[in-house]
Motif scaffolding. Structure first.
Motif, PDB file in Angstrom:
ATOM      1  N   LEU A  27      -5.134   5.094 -12.774  1.00 20.37           N
ATOM      2  CA  LEU A  27      -5.722   5.365 -11.464  1.00 20.37           C
ATOM      3  C   LEU A  27      -6.774   4.318 -11.123  1.00 20.37           C
ATOM      4  N   SER A  28      -7.624   3.980 -12.072  1.00 18.38           N
ATOM      5  CA  SER A  28      -8.678   2.996 -11.829  1.00 18.38           C
ATOM      6  C   SER A  28      -8.105   1.639 -11.463  1.00 18.38           C
ATOM      7  N   GLU A  68     -13.219  13.352  -2.807  1.00 18.85           N
ATOM      8  CA  GLU A  68     -13.456  14.794  -2.757  1.00 18.85           C
ATOM      9  C   GLU A  68     -14.074  15.321  -4.042  1.00 18.85           C
ATOM     10  N   LEU A  69     -13.676  14.746  -5.176  1.00 17.30           N
ATOM     11  CA  LEU A  69     -14.131  15.258  -6.476  1.00 17.30           C
ATOM     12  C   LEU A  69     -15.304  14.477  -7.036  1.00 17.30           C
ATOM     13  N   GLY A  70     -15.558  13.269  -6.506  1.00 18.53           N
ATOM     14  CA  GLY A  70     -16.681  12.468  -6.978  1.00 18.53           C
ATOM     15  C   GLY A  70     -16.522  11.964  -8.401  1.00 18.53           C
ATOM     16  N   SER A  71     -15.277  11.881  -8.844  1.00 20.81           N
ATOM     17  CA  SER A  71     -15.035  11.492 -10.244  1.00 20.81           C
ATOM     18  C   SER A  71     -13.643  10.905 -10.391  1.00 20.81           C
ATOM     19  N   PHE A  72     -13.535   9.744 -11.084  1.00 16.78           N
ATOM     20  CA  PHE A  72     -12.233   9.158 -11.373  1.00 16.78           C
ATOM     21  C   PHE A  72     -11.462  10.035 -12.359  1.00 16.78           C
ATOM     22  N   VAL A  73     -12.166  10.626 -13.316  1.00 15.80           N
ATOM     23  CA  VAL A  73     -11.519  11.452 -14.333  1.00 15.80           C
ATOM     24  C   VAL A  73     -10.910  12.701 -13.698  1.00 15.80           C
ATOM     25  N   LYS A  74     -11.694  13.396 -12.879  1.00 14.51           N
ATOM     26  CA  LYS A  74     -11.190  14.617 -12.236  1.00 14.51           C
ATOM     27  C   LYS A  74     -10.066  14.304 -11.259  1.00 14.51           C
ATOM     28  N   ALA A  75     -10.181  13.163 -10.554  1.00 15.80           N
ATOM     29  CA  ALA A  75      -9.131  12.761  -9.621  1.00 15.80           C
ATOM     30  C   ALA A  75      -7.829  12.485 -10.372  1.00 15.80           C
ATOM     31  N   ALA A  76      -7.931  11.852 -11.530  1.00 12.25           N
ATOM     32  CA  ALA A  76      -6.735  11.574 -12.334  1.00 12.25           C
ATOM     33  C   ALA A  76      -6.078  12.871 -12.782  1.00 12.25           C
ATOM     34  N   GLU A  77      -6.886  13.862 -13.147  1.00 12.18           N
ATOM     35  CA  GLU A  77      -6.344  15.155 -13.567  1.00 12.18           C
ATOM     36  C   GLU A  77      -5.617  15.833 -12.403  1.00 12.18           C
ATOM     37  N   ARG A  78      -6.233  15.788 -11.213  1.00 10.33           N
ATOM     38  CA  ARG A  78      -5.602  16.418 -10.048  1.00 10.33           C
ATOM     39  C   ARG A  78      -4.281  15.725  -9.714  1.00 10.33           C
ATOM     40  N   ILE A 115       0.854  -1.190   0.000  1.00 15.15           N
ATOM     41  CA  ILE A 115       0.000   0.000   0.000  1.00 15.15           C
ATOM     42  C   ILE A 115       0.889   1.239   0.000  1.00 15.15           C
ATOM     43  N   SER A 116       0.694   2.116  -0.967  1.00 13.12           N
ATOM     44  CA  SER A 116       1.518   3.328  -1.066  1.00 13.12           C
ATOM     45  C   SER A 116       0.705   4.560  -0.711  1.00 13.12           C
ATOM     46  N   LEU A 117       1.427   5.610  -0.325  1.00 10.40           N
ATOM     47  CA  LEU A 117       0.766   6.884  -0.054  1.00 10.40           C
ATOM     48  C   LEU A 117       0.099   7.425  -1.312  1.00 10.40           C
ATOM     49  N   ARG A 118       0.692   7.121  -2.447  1.00  3.55           N
ATOM     50  CA  ARG A 118       0.106   7.579  -3.710  1.00  3.55           C
ATOM     51  C   ARG A 118      -1.284   6.978  -3.898  1.00  3.55           C
ATOM     52  N   ASP A 119      -1.435   5.684  -3.544  1.00  2.00           N
ATOM     53  CA  ASP A 119      -2.751   5.048  -3.636  1.00  2.00           C
ATOM     54  C   ASP A 119      -3.763   5.775  -2.752  1.00  2.00           C
TER      55      ASP A 119
END
Length: 319
Positions: A37-38, A19-29, A6-10
């Motif tokens: 990411l998925s 926080e963003l409610g979206s895999f796409v937006k989370a990947a951008e952040r 388990i990494s901190l990045r995970d």
């Protein structure tokens, strides 16, 4: 379970999705490809033996157990940030960078007064300034997105330390020639409830205005900013409360001093109790107390009380 899997990045990925409610937006952040990411989230869920997110075609839903895990992940990430601060801390104050935000009814009027002094006293410090509503600032501070905030007391969150800086009077702003501006008027309390203009929900100044008069109608007309409120007052829409630092000449508007104790707010500097730079924040608070912002006409800090009692002959600054 082997923690090396388990990494901190995970954990950052999971918190971003929540926080963003979206895999796409989370990947951008997180600056990562969305498929990657998925895959990492799926692997993490498998390692933990827990489904953290329900995936639907329209939105991402955090599961009940996922909410508990995400809260713990936030704590782990915050502790990791503090670890980095301790490890990389230089001789420069705050490690060379300070993310400081203020409530929006204070920042635009207070920052210009202290910025020159801060730059002179903290020459090697990179300042990142911002503003927002109290709830948003506190959430960002607790979550590690900010280092310190300037807000109005009281500070209810037990995770925060704070030091009072000064007590700022509130004045009433009325349309020029309004009856409330006359000596015979009874001020804010004497207004009809529909004449009291407020800021929108989320601004602590709105809460101060309501607390200062029990019959304020919370559903009364509101504005998104102090400057918008001033325009509404100048247009004859009603009266409002304005912090002393925000008092500026304004066509069609008249300011009325309010001398009762409830017409004031205490501004504090707040930071996380867990932050290892506690001594530096307290030193910063002491320095900010000494700056004595213009627009404050009362002995509200130890330095100002000393002046008022005759121990310091420099004049107090007036509205």
């Amino acid at each position: 379970m082997n923690l090396s899997s388990i990494s901190l990045r995970d954990l950052e990925y999971v918190v971003a999705i929540a926080e963003l409610g979206s895999f796409v937006k989370a990947a951008e952040r997180c600056h990562v490809a969305q498929p990657s990411l998925s895959v990492q989230i799926s692997k993490l869920e498998a390692r933990l033996g827990t489904v953290i997110f329900e995936r639907t075609t329209r939105r991402v839903i955090v599961t009940q157990k996922g909410r508990v895990l995400i809260e713990q992940m936030r704590k782990v990430l915050l502790e990791a940030q503090d670890l980095v601060v301790l490890a990389t801390r230089s001789k420069r104050p705050f490690g060379g960078s300070l993310r400081l935000s203020a409530i929006s009814t204070l920042g635009p009027y207070y920052f210009p007064q202290i910025l020159q002094g801060l730059r002179a006293n903290y020459a090697d410090l990179s300042l990142v300034l911002g503003e927002g509503k109290t709830g948003d600032l506190v959430s960002a501070l607790v979550g590690g997105g900010l280092d310190a905030v300037l807000i109005a007391a009281p500070v209810a969150d037990p995770a925060l330390a704070h030091v009072p800086l000064f007590r700022e009077p509130l004045v009433m702003a009325c349309p020029s020639g309004h009856a409330a501006a006359s000596k015979a008027a009874v001020g804010w309390k004497g207004l009809a409830s529909h004449e009291r203009l407020l800021l929108e929900e989320g601004h602590c100044l709105r809460d101060h205005a309501i607390a200062a008069c029990a019959d304020v109608d919370p559903s009364a007309r509101h504005a998104t900013s102090l400057e918008t409120l001033k325009y509404m007052v100048a247009a004859g829409e009603g009266c409002t409360l304005i912090p002393a630092l925000a008092v500026r000449p304004f066509n069609g508007l008249e300011y009325v001093p309010l001398h009762q104790a409830q017409y004031a707010r205490t501004i504090v500097l707040a930071w996380r109790l867990s932050d290892p730079r506690d001594d530096e924040f307290r030193a910063l608070a002491t320095y900010l107390q000494e700056l004595s912002p213009e627009g404050i006409d009362m002995a509200s800090t130890p330095q100002q009380r000393k002046r008022a009692s005759g121990g310091d002959k420099r004049p107090l600054k007036k509205i």
